[in-house]
Structure formats: structure tokens, C-alpha cells
Enzyme design. Structure first.
Site: not given
Ligand code: DGL
Length: 274
Positions: A20-21, A83, A161, A193-195
Site C-alpha cells: 500500500d502507499s 490499495c 500515516e 480506501c484501505t486507510h
Molecule cells: N490506502 C490507499 C487506498 O486504498 C491509498 C491512500 C493514499 O495513499 O492516498 O486508496
């Protein structure tokens, strides 16, 4: 004559790569580890380049290719793009570039529509995910008369983050981004978004506990399990399956936030970002 072009079957003891990012993909890693506890896992957070959500698509593709190359060098048997943004922008090219099976993730629009009673659904995702052709296709394919309130969330990933889950900034951004979804009386919320699964408690403080959250980490883990079964590469029994955590970003911050999100102290290794 032996045909050396036939690629060898990966051993079932080979690891699975997940990236992921940043720390968001840990929500997917948790689901994968819970479903496939025997698998050795390598998790890469590209924190030096987070967020991906508002980077130029060519940059996201280049970063995804860099991480996939690294994972292929580590001889992974499958790769999970944990991600939504990288999946929407880079999955197709990555699949063309490598032989390893690549499992991607997308906002869970279809299950959300199935779960919703009033067919009003909020969708939180990054700017790049929302702008992608893959996301437009997903909405066209499944919306079927449902009302989707689609909201990009700049700034949230940066807060997560650094561990700012309940910071003043995070709460102010959430109030702003959830306002149109609350005004439309959505009964279901897609975490695209996985975050964002790491903000469920904070989101509930604003919208209450009646809204149902939909995120696809378990579906992704199931898909990975199926793919490994298809290539007979499941690790059926092992003691002490390892999880290797790497980050391209600041290692002290990574250590702190990974440990908070994983629930116990972890070692995070540096991955040089170029
Ligand atoms: N967690 C990621 C997603 O699912 C990336 C979010 C990001 O880096 O902006 O989109």
C-alpha cells in the site's frame, strides 16, 4: 530438449507480498493473516510517497512497479495490492508485466448496495480512485438506481500515516466529508480506501452507530486463498509463519504507527525508496 521458458511452480513455502502507499493496507493484511495464518507475508508501505490519492497516475504506476519488482525479487508466490488507488490505476499494467498472480482491491459498491435498505450509500475514497475509469465502470455496473454520495477525502491519509487518528484535523476533515452523506441519510458507508477502516470509531462519533460500514478486506483475503488454491500454492501447515514489515518512509514513525495498528510491538525494516 528442455523448454526453459516454462515458468516453475512457486513453492507453497514462498511468501505472499502485500503493499500500500502506507499503513492502510494493514487492514487487508489483518484479514489475510486471520484467514491464512500459515502463510509467510511481506508487507511494504511506500510511506515515502504517501499519499497516492492525489499523485499523478504515472507516478503511482512507477511506484507500484518499483514495489512489485522488489516483491518479485523476494520470490513471492502472489501479490495483493492493498490499495484502492494503486489498484484502480496500475493493476492492469502490473498484471501484464509479471507472471505472479496479482489480487487487486476496489471499493465495495456492489455489496453495499445489496446491504442498504434505503439504497442511499455514502462512498469515501481518494481523489484518484474516484477519478479513475475503473471506479466509473464499477458505479455504472452496480448502481442500478441506488443513490451514491461519493466523497473524496484529501488530508485523511496524511493524518493516519502519523498516527493522528483522533486529531483535531482528522475530526474536522471527517465532519466536512461526512456532512453530505449524513444530509442524504445514507444507511450504508463504503470505506473505499484501505486507510479508512482505522477511523471507524471516529466516524461513528460523528454519524452514530446505525450506519453499516462496508469494506472488502475479507473478500480480498478469500480471493487470495482461491488463487493460491488454483495454483496449488497454499501453505497448509507451518509453525511460526513470519510477517516481514517494511517501509520506505521514516522508520521511527513507521515503527510507532505499525505497532499501534497491529496491536503489539513490531520490527519494521527500511526499504530504500529508489
Ligand atoms: N490506502 C490507499 C487506498 O486504498 C491509498 C491512500 C493514499 O495513499 O492516498 O486508496
Amino acid at each position: 530438449m528442455i523448454d526453459f521458458s516454462i515458468s516453475a511452480q512457486p513453492p507453497s513455502s514462498a511468501p505472499v507480498g502485500i503493499f500500500d502507499s502506507g499503513v492502510g493496507g494493514l487492514s487487508v493484511l489483518k484479514a489475510v493473516h486471520a484467514m491464512l495464518p500459515n502463510e509467510h507475508l511481506i508487507y511494504v508501505a511506500d510511506a515515502a510517497y504517501a499519499p497516492y490519492g492525489d499523485k499523478a497516475p504515472h507516478e503511482i504506476l512507477a511506484r507500484s512497479q518499483f514495489i512489485v519488482d522488489y516483491l518479485v525479487k523476494r520470490k513471492v508466490k502472489a501479490i495483493v495490492i492493498a490499495c484502492n488507488t494503486a489498484s484502480a490505476i496500475a493493476a492492469r499494467e502490473l498484471r501484464q508485466a509479471v507472471d505472479v498472480p496479482i489480487i487487486a482491491i476496489e471499493p465495495a459498491i456492489k455489496p453495499a448496495i445489496a446491504a442498504s435498505s434505503n439504497k442511499v450509500i455514502g462512498v469515501l475514497a481518494t481523489k484518484n480512485t474516484i477519478a479513475s475509469a475503473a471506479f466509473s465502470r464499477l458505479c455504472e455496473q452496480y448502481a442500478n438506481g441506488a443513490k451514491l454520495i461519493v466523497q473524496s477525502c484529501p488530508g485523511l491519509v496524511e493524518q493516519i500515516e502519523v498516527g493522528g487518528f483522533s486529531s483535531t484535523t482528522t475530526m474536522a476533515l471527517l465532519r466536512e466529508y461526512l456532512a453530505p452523506i449524513m444530509a442524504a441519510k445514507a444507511d450504508t458507508l463504503v470505506l473505499g480506501c484501505t486507510h479508512y477502516p482505522f477511523l471507524i470509531k471516529q466516524i461513528q462519533e460523528i454519524i452514530g452507530t446505525d450506519v453499516e460500514f462496508i469494506e472488502p478486506s475479507h473478500a480480498v483475503a478469500r480471493e487470495l486463498a482461491n488463487r493460491l488454491k488454483m495454483i496449488s500454492a497454499q501453505q497448509l501447515s507451518v509453525t511460526n509463519a513470519s510477517i516481514n514489515f517494511l517501509s520506505t518512509g521514516n522508520i521511527d514513525i513507521a515503527h510507532h504507527v505499525f505497532t499501534t495498528l497491529w496491536g503489539h510491538v513490531l520490527q519494521v525494516e527500511v526499504l530504500a525508496s529508489t
